[in-house]
Write a protein that holds these residues in place. Sequence first.
Motif, PDB file in Angstrom:
ATOM      1  N   PHE A 278       0.873  -1.110   0.087  1.00 33.72           N
ATOM      2  CA  PHE A 278       0.126  -0.054  -0.006  1.00 33.72           C
ATOM      3  C   PHE A 278       0.823   1.357  -0.034  1.00 33.72           C
ATOM      4  N   TYR A 279       0.517   2.352  -0.972  1.00 35.69           N
ATOM      5  CA  TYR A 279       1.268   3.456  -0.611  1.00 35.69           C
ATOM      6  C   TYR A 279       0.668   4.480  -0.035  1.00 35.69           C
ATOM      7  N   LYS A 280      -0.758   4.234   0.615  1.00 31.31           N
ATOM      8  CA  LYS A 280      -1.226   5.053   1.615  1.00 31.31           C
ATOM      9  C   LYS A 280      -2.134   4.364   2.598  1.00 31.31           C
ATOM     10  N   ASN A 281      -1.828   4.500   3.647  1.00 30.61           N
ATOM     11  CA  ASN A 281      -2.834   3.779   4.920  1.00 30.61           C
ATOM     12  C   ASN A 281      -4.112   4.332   4.891  1.00 30.61           C
ATOM     13  N   GLY A 282      -5.107   3.549   5.207  1.00 32.75           N
ATOM     14  CA  GLY A 282      -6.450   3.964   5.376  1.00 32.75           C
ATOM     15  C   GLY A 282      -6.629   4.056   6.721  1.00 32.75           C
ATOM     16  N   ASN A 283      -7.746   4.748   7.097  1.00 33.73           N
ATOM     17  CA  ASN A 283      -8.075   5.094   8.654  1.00 33.73           C
ATOM     18  C   ASN A 283      -9.565   4.384   8.597  1.00 33.73           C
TER      19      ASN A 283
ATOM     20  N   PHE B  70     -13.409   5.945   7.856  1.00 30.63           N
ATOM     21  CA  PHE B  70     -14.028   4.911   6.582  1.00 30.63           C
ATOM     22  C   PHE B  70     -13.058   5.179   5.436  1.00 30.63           C
ATOM     23  N   GLN B  71     -12.009   5.362   5.468  1.00 30.52           N
ATOM     24  CA  GLN B  71     -11.272   5.236   4.689  1.00 30.52           C
ATOM     25  C   GLN B  71     -10.217   4.222   4.143  1.00 30.52           C
ATOM     26  N   MET B  72     -10.302   3.840   2.879  1.00 34.18           N
ATOM     27  CA  MET B  72      -9.484   2.359   2.574  1.00 34.18           C
ATOM     28  C   MET B  72      -8.219   2.782   2.209  1.00 34.18           C
ATOM     29  N   PRO B  73      -7.239   1.776   2.336  1.00 37.68           N
ATOM     30  CA  PRO B  73      -5.883   1.888   1.987  1.00 37.68           C
ATOM     31  C   PRO B  73      -5.771   1.806   0.386  1.00 37.68           C
ATOM     32  N   LYS B  74      -4.977   2.631  -0.039  1.00 40.25           N
ATOM     33  CA  LYS B  74      -4.655   2.635  -1.254  1.00 40.25           C
ATOM     34  C   LYS B  74      -3.543   1.780  -1.991  1.00 40.25           C
TER      35      LYS B  74
END
Length: 89
Positions: free
Chosen positions: A21-26, A30-34
Amino acid sequence: MSQIIKMFLGKCPHCEKGQVFYKNGNPFLFQMPKMNKNCQECGHRFEREPGYFFGAMYGSYLCDFSSICYRLSTHFLYNGWNFSILDDY
């Protein structure tokens, strides 16, 4: 390094060095990792396996079927084979 630790750290399954993943979710926002398309270290392509969603489908069927069986069994246990709701029709 253990396979489970690598999974939680988001390491590449092929070379165990690159990040999946290049971006961790939270989860609280309600944010999914990229997810990266390829590993930066070895170039391994990240993709879902064929039939990826079949497990979720079968799991959903199992939960629904068990819920229906539980509700019907408790209804018949406490009310017997009485369908008094249908008497008005």
